[in-house]
Structure formats: C-alpha cells, structure tokens
Design a protein around this motif. Structure first.
Motif, short mmCIF file in Angstrom:
data_model
loop_
_atom_site.label_atom_id
_atom_site.label_comp_id
_atom_site.label_asym_id
_atom_site.label_seq_id
_atom_site.Cartn_x
_atom_site.Cartn_y
_atom_site.Cartn_z
N UNK A 1 0.85 -1.18 0.00
CA UNK A 1 0.00 0.00 0.00
C UNK A 1 0.89 1.23 0.00
N UNK A 2 0.32 2.30 -0.54
CA UNK A 2 1.00 3.60 -0.50
C UNK A 2 0.41 4.39 0.66
N UNK A 3 1.29 5.02 1.44
CA UNK A 3 0.85 5.84 2.57
C UNK A 3 1.60 7.16 2.53
N UNK A 4 0.99 8.22 3.07
CA UNK A 4 1.69 9.52 3.09
C UNK A 4 2.97 9.43 3.93
N UNK A 5 4.01 10.08 3.46
CA UNK A 5 5.26 10.15 4.22
C UNK A 5 5.05 11.12 5.38
N UNK A 6 5.41 10.73 6.59
CA UNK A 6 5.15 11.59 7.74
C UNK A 6 5.95 12.89 7.73
N UNK A 7 7.08 12.90 7.05
CA UNK A 7 7.95 14.07 7.07
C UNK A 7 7.81 14.97 5.84
N UNK A 8 6.87 14.61 4.94
CA UNK A 8 6.75 15.35 3.68
C UNK A 8 5.30 15.24 3.21
N UNK A 9 4.62 16.36 3.14
CA UNK A 9 3.21 16.37 2.76
C UNK A 9 2.94 15.81 1.37
N UNK A 10 3.92 15.90 0.48
CA UNK A 10 3.73 15.37 -0.88
C UNK A 10 4.34 13.99 -1.07
N UNK A 11 5.16 13.56 -0.12
CA UNK A 11 5.85 12.29 -0.24
C UNK A 11 4.94 11.10 0.03
N UNK A 12 5.31 9.98 -0.56
CA UNK A 12 4.54 8.75 -0.41
C UNK A 12 5.51 7.62 -0.07
N UNK A 13 5.10 6.80 0.88
CA UNK A 13 5.86 5.61 1.23
C UNK A 13 5.12 4.38 0.72
N UNK A 14 5.88 3.35 0.41
CA UNK A 14 5.31 2.05 0.04
C UNK A 14 5.66 1.10 1.17
N UNK A 15 4.66 0.37 1.63
CA UNK A 15 4.91 -0.62 2.68
C UNK A 15 4.07 -1.85 2.42
N UNK A 16 4.47 -2.95 3.02
CA UNK A 16 3.75 -4.20 2.85
C UNK A 16 2.50 -4.22 3.70
N UNK A 17 1.48 -4.85 3.19
CA UNK A 17 0.29 -5.17 3.96
C UNK A 17 0.60 -6.47 4.74
N UNK A 18 -0.26 -6.87 5.66
CA UNK A 18 -0.03 -8.16 6.32
C UNK A 18 0.06 -9.32 5.31
N UNK A 19 -0.75 -9.27 4.26
CA UNK A 19 -0.69 -10.32 3.22
C UNK A 19 0.65 -10.26 2.49
N UNK A 20 1.14 -9.05 2.25
CA UNK A 20 2.44 -8.89 1.61
C UNK A 20 3.57 -9.38 2.49
N UNK A 21 3.48 -9.12 3.78
CA UNK A 21 4.50 -9.62 4.71
C UNK A 21 4.51 -11.14 4.73
N UNK A 22 3.32 -11.75 4.67
CA UNK A 22 3.24 -13.22 4.60
C UNK A 22 3.86 -13.74 3.31
N UNK A 23 3.57 -13.08 2.20
CA UNK A 23 4.15 -13.49 0.91
C UNK A 23 5.67 -13.34 0.95
N UNK A 24 6.14 -12.24 1.51
CA UNK A 24 7.59 -12.03 1.62
C UNK A 24 8.23 -13.12 2.48
N UNK A 25 7.57 -13.51 3.54
CA UNK A 25 8.09 -14.56 4.42
C UNK A 25 8.16 -15.90 3.70
N UNK A 26 7.10 -16.23 2.96
CA UNK A 26 7.10 -17.48 2.19
C UNK A 26 8.23 -17.49 1.17
N UNK A 27 8.43 -16.37 0.49
CA UNK A 27 9.52 -16.28 -0.49
C UNK A 27 10.87 -16.39 0.19
N UNK A 28 11.04 -15.76 1.33
CA UNK A 28 12.32 -15.83 2.06
C UNK A 28 12.62 -17.26 2.48
#
Length: 140
Positions: free
Chosen positions: A77-104
């Motif tokens: 998911x994309x979320x607003x960057x806390x330090x920049x009103x125009x910035x966007x962060x990308x982070x894993x959802x819980x499903x994404x974290x599970x997928x990343x774990x399976x791949x690891x």
C-alpha cells in the motif's frame, strides 16, 4: 576469457532459473521483480518509491508499475510520508508480509541446498568470486 565468462554466466542464469521472469528461481509463482520488491520492503519496513527504484536498479516508471502490481495483489500500500506532505511511502500489507516470508523461506531452502552441493573447501572461493563479479558490475 570474455567469452568464457559470458558462457559461464549464461549457463548459471539458465540453470538457476533467472531467465524465467514469471516465477522466482526458488520455484514460487511470483515474478522475480515482485519478489525482489517484497524482499526490500520486508527489510526496510517502508520505502519511498524512488528509494525502492534505486535499490532494485529500475527506472522510476518501472517501479511505479511494479508497486501498482503489488497493490493489486493486496501485498503493498501507499501511505503519506510523515515528514513530507507530498511524499509517499510504500509498505507491505499483512498479506504482503506473509508473501515475503514465504519467499524468504523458499529462497533460504534453495540456497542451502545449492551451497550443500558445492564442495566445502570451495564455498568461500565461490562466494568471493560472486562478490568480485558483483563489484565489477557495480563499477561505472
């Protein structure tokens, strides 16, 4: 010597499955670029899209499409960057974290099996050769 290096790298790419972009070399049905993105996001927690592009060595437009694919799968998911009103962060959802774990886990198993097939006395040399080759590629 250049031809031998080219042939050796090509054989390794095919043997390891790196030429199959729709699945990881560990046999997972995930495109290689998505697997790498999941890994980077799992390690970092959240990244600006530009930082993800830098880490993956992809163009910004390719990374944008990649992030959209991860979002469409429900893995990021994309979320607003806390330090920049125009910035966007990308982070894993819980499903994404599970997928990343399976791949690891699949990656760890594949690399452990691969390393087990390298004679013990040659393992350090193989790892060093890969480091030297990577450093040579990294040079401008």
């Amino acid at each position: 010597m250049e031809r031998e290096l080219q042939d050796a790298v090509s054989r390794f790419v095919r043997a390891f499955g790196l030429h199959q972009p729709d699945r990881t070399p560990c046999g997972q049905p995930v495109p290689v670029s998505e697997a790498h993105a999941l890994g980077e996001l799992a390690r970092a927690g959240a990244l600006r899209q530009s930082e993800l592009a830098h880490r993956l060595r992809l163009e910004k437009s390719s990374t944008s499409r990649l992030v959209t694919q991860l979002i469409n799968r429900g893995w990021a998911e994309r979320t607003p960057a806390p330090d920049d009103g125009r910035g966007v962060l990308v982070r894993l959802t819980p499903e994404g974290a599970n997928a990343a774990q399976r791949l690891a886990e699949a990656r760890a198993a594949r690399f452990a099996a691969l390393l087990d097939r390298v004679p013990e006395g040659e393992r350090a040399a193989v790892l060093r050769a890969l480091q030297v080759l990577t450093e040579a590629v990294d040079e401008p």
